[in-house]
Scaffold this active site. Structure first.
Site, PDB file in Angstrom:
ATOM      1  N   HIS A 157       0.834  -1.199   0.000  1.00 43.63           N
ATOM      2  CA  HIS A 157       0.000   0.000   0.000  1.00 43.63           C
ATOM      3  C   HIS A 157       0.872   1.255   0.000  1.00 43.63           C
ATOM      4  O   HIS A 157       0.608   2.215  -0.743  1.00 43.63           O
ATOM      5  CB  HIS A 157      -0.911  -0.028   1.229  1.00 43.63           C
ATOM      6  CG  HIS A 157      -1.711   1.221   1.447  1.00 43.63           C
ATOM      7  ND1 HIS A 157      -3.031   1.337   1.049  1.00 43.63           N
ATOM      8  CD2 HIS A 157      -1.382   2.408   2.022  1.00 43.63           C
ATOM      9  CE1 HIS A 157      -3.470   2.550   1.358  1.00 43.63           C
ATOM     10  NE2 HIS A 157      -2.488   3.207   1.962  1.00 43.63           N
ATOM     11  N   GLU A 158       1.915   1.265   0.823  1.00 46.62           N
ATOM     12  CA  GLU A 158       2.816   2.412   0.869  1.00 46.62           C
ATOM     13  C   GLU A 158       3.608   2.551  -0.426  1.00 46.62           C
ATOM     14  O   GLU A 158       3.828   3.669  -0.920  1.00 46.62           O
ATOM     15  CB  GLU A 158       3.761   2.290   2.075  1.00 46.62           C
ATOM     16  CG  GLU A 158       3.060   2.226   3.422  1.00 46.62           C
ATOM     17  CD  GLU A 158       2.164   3.428   3.666  1.00 46.62           C
ATOM     18  OE1 GLU A 158       2.540   4.539   3.247  1.00 46.62           O
ATOM     19  OE2 GLU A 158       1.074   3.248   4.268  1.00 46.62           O
TER      20      GLU A 158
END
Length: 362
Positions: A157-158
């Site tokens: 996600h990051e």
């Protein structure tokens, strides 16, 4: 509207509001206040007044240079501001989190971000960026709370934020919101002095003692002008943050091929973090985190908790399904318009539907 168009629209608003902010300060202190003071003096002496308010105190080129410098300073300082209390480790073999980030970066064909793992029980994970530089900060609390697949999904996600090129814009947007809020707060010094003089800082007392007329004029004439900028910057930050979270969730699911892992990770982090009780505008950098939480800073550690083995897919699905069907609120609902994140329920539902779609193709 797709992600790039939305980010482009927010970027346009952000540049415009930044330019307007700089021009407003130049006009207020270079034209408005001097004109009012000078005009009043001339009127008292000669009974007539003439001054031009529709102008800038500097040339257009100088104004453009100042706006560009302000944007450049935000790009540089926003990155440093968030990471000010976080320090990288010195040498040593890369730990499991750093190796996972490296693998995900190679998979998405982006420069490998720096990784800092902070020894803190708070479940906080966020990424800050500056052009081609990015740093992923994650706490041992997150590592300890998730299993291996969930941890990989959170890191994906990051990485998606970096790949989507929204991390730099979000970093400087949150900084501008802080700058605009502080400028408006400073302009209201006279009001705060009347309301509660004991709460004034030493700098505020010095300003009142030496520049009382300017402080009074600033409150009456400048504060109403600056009032609009925190509101617009807050809207831009919230709009960008909510858009980018949905996009990063979807991208992470595609990178890992396991939407349920991220869905169950969000459930765990939402239950760990809870719903913030304060307005998120009071903690502007919360918008950077995967779920609304205070970005944790500190010394980077290489002593990671033991990463748990992945949970069985059936158990993960059962947990996510029961959580979606529950009536307990989960994460910020955004009903008051102050939330920097979309509802966790909606994010988990999107991932749940992606997982069902992948299973249907299999």
């Amino acid at each position: 509207m797709n992600l790039r168009l939305r980010i482009g629209a927010v970027l346009g608003v952000f540049v415009a509001i930044t330019a307007a902010f700089v021009l407003a300060l130049l006009w207020a202190y270079g034209v408005l206040l001097p004109g009012l003071v000078g005009g009043t003096i001339v009127y008292l002496q000669y009974g007539a007044i003439e001054f031009d308010l529709v102008r800038l105190p500097v040339s257009l080129v100088t104004a453009l240079v100042l706006i560009g410098g302000f944007l450049a300073a935000q790009t540089y300082y926003g990155y440093q501001r968030v990471l000010a209390g976080t320090h990288g480790s010195t040498g040593g073999e890369a730990h499991a989190v750093a190796r996972t980030v490296r693998r995900l970066a190679m998979r998405t064909d982006i420069p490998e971000p720096d990784v800092r793992v902070v020894a803190d029980n708070t479940a906080s994970c966020y990424t800050v960026g500056r052009l081609t530089d990015a740093t992923v900060v994650i706490t041992t609390g997150v590592v300890e709370s998730l299993d291996a697949d969930e941890l990989e999904a959170v890191l994906a996600h990051e990485i998606a934020h970096v790949a989507n090129r929204d991390v730099t814009l979000m970093t400087i947007t949150t900084l501008f919101l802080e700058v605009a809020d502080r400028a408006y707060h400073a302009a209201r010094l006279a009001r705060r002095a009347l309301a509660d003089p004991r709460e004034l800082s030493d700098g505020g007392r010095v300003a009142l003692y030496w520049f009382l007329p300017l402080v009074a004029l600033t409150y009456v004439f400048v504060a109403p002008i600056l009032w609009v900028f925190p509101a617009i910057a807050d809207w831009a930050a919230r709009t960008l943050s909510q858009t980018r979270e949905f996009a990063a969730d979807a991208a992470a699911a595609r990178i890992t091929g396991n939407p349920m892992a991220l869905a169950s990770a969000l459930v765990t982090l939402a239950e760990t973090t809870g719903t913030p009780e304060t307005d998120l505008r009071a903690a502007k950098t919360r918008a950077l985190c995967i779920v609304p939480n205070d970005p944790v800073t500190g010394e980077d550690t290489t002593s990671l908790p033991r990463i748990r083995r992945p949970t069985a897919d059936t158990r993960r699905r059962e947990r996510v399904t029961s959580w979606l069907e529950a009536t307990t609120p989960s994460g910020p609902v955004g009903g008051d318009g102050s939330a920097t994140h979309p509802p966790v329920d909606a994010r988990v539902q999107q991932l749940y539907e992606m997982a069902a779609e992948l299973e249907g193709r299999a």
